[in-house]
Enzyme design. Structure first.
Site, PDB file in Angstrom:
ATOM      1  NE  ARG A  66      46.133  35.771  43.305  1.00 55.56           N
ATOM      2  CZ  ARG A  66      45.765  34.647  42.679  1.00 55.56           C
ATOM      3  NH1 ARG A  66      45.890  34.525  41.372  1.00 55.56           N
ATOM      4  NH2 ARG A  66      45.283  33.644  43.343  1.00 55.56           N
ATOM      5  CG  HIS A 110      31.466  30.805  31.129  1.00 55.47           C
ATOM      6  ND1 HIS A 110      32.110  30.698  32.348  1.00 55.47           N
ATOM      7  CD2 HIS A 110      30.140  30.767  31.404  1.00 55.47           C
ATOM      8  CE1 HIS A 110      31.202  30.629  33.318  1.00 55.47           C
ATOM      9  NE2 HIS A 110      29.997  30.660  32.767  1.00 55.47           N
ATOM     10  CG  ASP A 147      36.014  42.770  29.910  1.00 53.80           C
ATOM     11  OD1 ASP A 147      36.032  41.921  30.834  1.00 53.80           O
ATOM     12  OD2 ASP A 147      34.986  43.376  29.573  1.00 53.80           O
ATOM     13  N   GLY A 149      36.888  42.552  33.535  1.00 51.59           N
ATOM     14  CA  GLY A 149      35.807  42.022  34.366  1.00 51.59           C
ATOM     15  C   GLY A 149      35.798  40.494  34.356  1.00 51.59           C
TER      16      GLY A 149
END
Ligand code: GAR
Length: 215
Positions: A66, A110, A147, A149
């Site tokens: 990753r 989203h 951000d 999160g």
């Protein structure tokens, strides 16, 4: 001229909306400099190539771990020198290093009214399944800055969409795209390209008299 990189994973209808808005002048003062996909089979890549845009794939399958993948992802984006990175259905967790390299310069669409139906596990059709299971009457879409999160950055634009009694997840997904996503994502890019967006903490200010219901 705002240099825009668009990241995609699937069908690319949001990418198409951005390209159409740029062609019609609804997005001004900007230029798509790169379309990047993590999925070699993404139809979005075909859309980009058809439009003559530089398209590149950075697939997780080609990288052993990753960390290596995240590094190549960031380097590939940086090579296009974008001012703004647009996540248009990009279903990859954005590495913290990328957020730090592009502070308040990455935006995401989203398919719900954040903070409902967002965060871990809520992506694509799963969002609309969650909306129907909970029985809410209004859903919609959100464009926000990214951000560190998950779906937690400052909100730029939102547009509501009514849930109908006879909706299934697919019909709702399509209506949220048509009525909200394909409008607010190009609009957010245009606002950023024309210097009309300010960010103060988690609050975004818009230097334009905007009626989100009329977008
Ligand atoms: C869109 O509905 C977008 O909002 C969603 O994926 C779809 C991509 O469609 N993104 C997310 O769920 C991100 N959490 P597209 O490839 O046709 O633009």
């Amino acid at each position: 001229m705002l240099r825009v990189a668009v990241c995609v994973s699937g069908g690319g209808t949001n990418l198409q909306a951005i390209m159409d808005a740029a062609a019609s002048g609804k997005i001004s003062n900007s230029k798509i400099v790169q379309v990047l996909s993590n999925n070699p089979g993404a139809y979005a890549l075909k859309r980009a190539k058809k439009a003559g845009l530089p398209a590149v794939c950075v697939s997780r399958a080609d990288h052993s771990d990753r960390e290596d993948y995240n590094r190549v992802l960031l380097e590939t984006l940086q090579s296009a020198e974008p001012d703004l990175i647009v996540l248009a259905g990009f279903l990859v967790m954005i590495p913290a290093a990328m957020v730090r390299a592009f502070p308040n310069r990455i935006i995401n669409i989203h398919p719900s009214l954040i903070p409902s139906f967002c965060g871990t596990g809520y992506y694509g059709l799963k969002v609309h399944e969650g909306v129907l299971a909970r029985g809410v009457k209004v859903t919609g879409a959100t464009v926000h800055f990214v951000d560190e999160g998950m779906d937690s950055g400052p909100i730029i634009l939102q547009k509501p969409v009514a849930v109908r009694d006879d909706d299934d997840a697919r019909s709702l997904q399509l209506r949220v795209m048509e009525e909200a996503e394909w409008k607010i994502l190009p609009k957010a890019i245009d606002l950023i390209a024309n210097g009309k967006i300010g960010v103060e903490g988690r609050r975004v200010t818009i230097a334009e008299d905007l009626d989100m219901f009329a977008l």
